[in-house]
Design a protein around this motif. Structure first.
Motif: not given
Length: 147
Positions: A55, A58-60, A62, A81, A84-85
């Motif tokens: 997960k 995936d955020l990285h 994005d 995203s 969230q980061l």
């Protein structure tokens, strides 16, 4: 998983009963179940950790896409995203910021002197000898002179 049927389990149980005997069989079953439980919990924790890492990856990814697009015309998923980061980064830095703050002088506890009891020293053949305990003497730096 192993494709073991009911009759195979019965044969394994009878062989275990003959080999281990009725006294040691319950202990062996408990030990085996403990190890199986331990292996399952370890596997579940590894699985959860891998899912979390995926997960984060995936955020990285994005975030990299957002950087490439220069933050223009972002899809709603990418914007979510990024938010969230940002919140994750803020939650990580908050505890460190709180640790680095200096406490006021009123929060520092004062040191109190307590009376010290004398120490008695004795060997098996002698009578006890009392040695007075040393008290803390104020240092010369504090304005008082030691006797």
């Amino acid at each position: 998983m192993f494709d073991i049927g009911f009759w195979e389990l019965v044969v394994i149980g009878v062989v275990a009963l003959v080999v281990l005997g009725p006294e040691r069989l319950p202990v062996a079953i408990r030990t085996a179940s403990h190890w199986i439980r331990l292996i399952r919990s370890t596997a579940n924790s590894v699985k959860a950790e891998l899912e979390q890492e995926l997960k984060l990856q995936d955020l990285h990814n994005d975030l990299k896409k957002a950087e490439q697009l220069q933050m223009n015309n972002l899809s709603p998923e990418l914007q979510e995203s990024i938010e969230q980061l940002k919140t994750a980064a803020q939650s990580v830095t908050r505890p460190y910021e709180q640790q680095n703050t200096i406490q006021p002088a009123s929060a520092v506890a004062e040191v109190k002197e307590e009376p010290v009891a004398p120490i008695s020293v004795a060997t098996p053949d002698e009578e006890p000898t009392v040695i007075p305990a040393a008290r803390a003497q104020p240092s010369a730096e504090q304005g008082e002179v030691k006797p």
